[in-house]
Enzyme design. Structure first.
Site, short mmCIF file in Angstrom:
data_model
loop_
_atom_site.label_atom_id
_atom_site.label_comp_id
_atom_site.label_asym_id
_atom_site.label_seq_id
_atom_site.Cartn_x
_atom_site.Cartn_y
_atom_site.Cartn_z
N LYS A 100 0.86 -1.39 0.19
CA LYS A 100 -0.10 0.00 0.09
C LYS A 100 0.73 1.29 0.03
CE LYS A 100 -0.05 -1.96 4.17
NZ LYS A 100 -0.67 -3.20 5.01
N VAL A 127 -5.62 -2.92 0.12
CA VAL A 127 -6.32 -2.29 0.70
C VAL A 127 -7.47 -3.36 1.27
CG1 VAL A 127 -8.59 -0.51 1.01
CG2 VAL A 127 -6.44 -0.01 -0.42
N GLY A 129 -6.91 -6.08 2.99
CA GLY A 129 -6.54 -7.46 2.71
C GLY A 129 -7.31 -8.33 1.99
N GLY A 182 0.26 -12.20 12.85
CA GLY A 182 0.81 -11.89 11.54
C GLY A 182 0.02 -10.60 10.74
N GLU A 185 1.93 -4.39 10.93
CA GLU A 185 3.24 -4.07 10.18
C GLU A 185 4.46 -4.33 10.74
OE1 GLU A 185 2.48 -2.90 6.69
OE2 GLU A 185 0.76 -3.63 7.41
N LYS A 200 -4.32 3.67 2.90
CA LYS A 200 -5.41 2.78 2.40
C LYS A 200 -6.25 3.73 1.97
CE LYS A 200 -4.38 -1.35 4.60
NZ LYS A 200 -4.60 -2.23 6.00
N GLY A 297 -3.72 -10.87 7.24
CA GLY A 297 -3.40 -12.29 7.53
C GLY A 297 -2.90 -12.84 6.31
N1 HSE Z 1 -0.93 -4.12 9.30
C1 HSE Z 1 -2.09 -4.30 8.35
C2 HSE Z 1 -3.47 -4.44 9.02
C3 HSE Z 1 -2.26 -5.38 7.34
O1 HSE Z 1 -3.42 -4.60 10.29
O2 HSE Z 1 -4.64 -4.05 8.51
C4 HSE Z 1 -2.99 -5.10 6.16
O3 HSE Z 1 -2.84 -4.24 5.38
#
Ligand code: HSE
Length: 402
Positions: A100, A127, A129, A182, A185, A200, A297
């Site tokens: 992103k 954007v 996931g 996971g 960031e 985003k 994820g």
């Molecule tokens: N770190 C981001 C979140 C990952 O928690 O949404 C997905 O973009």
């Protein structure tokens, strides 16, 4: 057979390999041909990994291989991802990304480059996931004038806020849990302080305006100031707290912001829990639509990149139009934007609060006798700041989603 390369064998990169191999048969039927991962670029080696023989360390191997038609960029960050993406597009190879930061910074330029070289730059996973939101905007809603997008666009912060509300667990512990899963960031400040959601919403704003929304000009506030006490007040008001990212067309221009807000239990965004994201879209013909799914994820994000790869394979040699021009769109000055606020201040400020804000609806918690909360009328950011400077016991404030 279409041959692809993956740049970066981290969480998302390894997820793409998993999605493509687990669903290989149906992907082959949907793409019209088989997809083979020929190279995985990473600075590391992966001894014992079933795909270790695909690992290369030199981008030139990929760029100079005419068999490679699609490149997945899942390295993250600005460089070398930007150079690699540009060079791949200039070589006529489509690029699919979850990055992103790169899309928000250089989306217009990379799309133009793809158009010039008859290939595609696709970024569904950048954007929300795994939620399909880019494709709805650039293909399903192309007959609409989109006038508002309001979304929960960060999985980590939504997970933390949900657990803070439901388990009253401390912030640090919740962040560790989000990292273990996971979601976060590499530098979780990007999640916590709203920078990730800001990039985003800049991407979504650019797609709905067709111009470039500069994320550096978006008012951004994260959730580091939100406490379990704020949730206790929210409960009394029949609300919850969500980190909302908004872009909205108003009479005098576009408003864009990322900030936590009190959201009424009647609002569908209030029910979005844990790592899930949701994007509410208002169009001038269709009215309201909403998109919901896992916002972060490994497999959710990888599936979105893999879907872009399939799209590229289906459109080989043909650029699919995506309107996003380099020209910047001017955003409304945030100091003039009006909201209602929920304010916490010292119990001794009661008279002063009424003097400044008029008759206010008050909220008290037995557990916090030294303070009280109140809701203001609609007021501009600048005016609100001026008035709260005069409240000696001011504790905090949170905007109320209209
Ligand atoms: N770190 C981001 C979140 C990952 O928690 O949404 C997905 O973009």
């Amino acid at each position: 057979m279409a041959k692809i390369a993956i740049l970066g064998y981290g969480t998302v990169g390894s997820g793409i390999v998993e999605v493509l191999s687990q669903n290989a048969d149906l992907i082959k039927r949907r793409a019209g041909e088989e997809l083979e991962v020929k190279y995985i670029l990473d600075i590391r080696d992966f001894p014992g990994d079933p795909w270790e023989d695909k690992v290369v360390h030199d981008i030139e191997v990929i760029l100079n291989d005419p068999q490679i038609s699609v490149v997945c960029e899942t390295m993250g960050g600005e460089q070398p991802a930007f150079d690699f993406s540009k060079r791949a597009l200039m070589a006529g190879k489509s690029v699919c990304t979850s990055n992103k930061e790169l899309v928000a910074n250089h989306g217009a330029e990379l799309i133009a480059l793809a158009a010039k070289h008859h290939c595609n730059y696709l970024f569904e996973a950048s954007v929300g996931g795994g939620i399909p939101i880019i494709r709805p905007l650039i293909s399903s809603l192309t007959a609409e004038r989109v006038t508002e997008i309001c979304g929960i666009l960060n999985g980590t912060t939504n997970y933390i806020l949900t657990k803070m509300q439901e388990e009253r667990a401390p912030f640090g512990e919740l962040l560790c849990r989000a990292q273990e899963k996971g979601y976060a960031e590499r530098n979780p400040e990007a999640d916590i302080e709203g920078y990730d959601a800001c990039r985003k919403i800049a991407i979504l704003g650019s797609l709905v305006t067709g111009k470039s929304v500069d994320y550096k000009e978006i008012y951004t506030e994260g959730i580091s100031g939100i406490t379990p006490e704020d949730f206790a007040y929210a409960r009394v008001l029949g609300d919850t707290i969500k980190l909302l990212a908004t872009v909205k067309e108003e009479k005098d221009g576009y408003l864009a912001a990322v900030a936590p807000a009190l959201v009424s239990e009647q609002n569908p965004l209030s029910g979005i829990r844990n790592v899930f994201n949701a994007v509410f879209v208002r169009g001038n013909m269709q009215g309201e639509t909403m998109y919901y799914g896992k916002g972060a994820g490994k497999l959710a994000t990888a599936s979105a990149v893999a879907a872009d790869v399939i799209d590229c394979v289906k459109h080989q040699g043909k650029h699919v139009i995506c309107l996003w021009e380099k020209e910047k769109i001017e955003l409304k000055d945030f100091s003039g934007v009006k909201s209602r606020f929920f304010v916490r201040t010292a119990a001794s400020d009661e008279k002063k609060a009424e003097e400044l804000f008029g008759t206010v609806e008050k909220v008290r918690l037995d557990s916090l006798p030294q303070e009280f909360g109140f809701v203001t009328q609609e007021i501009s950011e600048a005016e609100f700041q001026e008035k709260t400077k005069q409240l000696p016991g001011f504790v905090s404030r949170i905007r109320i989603k209209d």
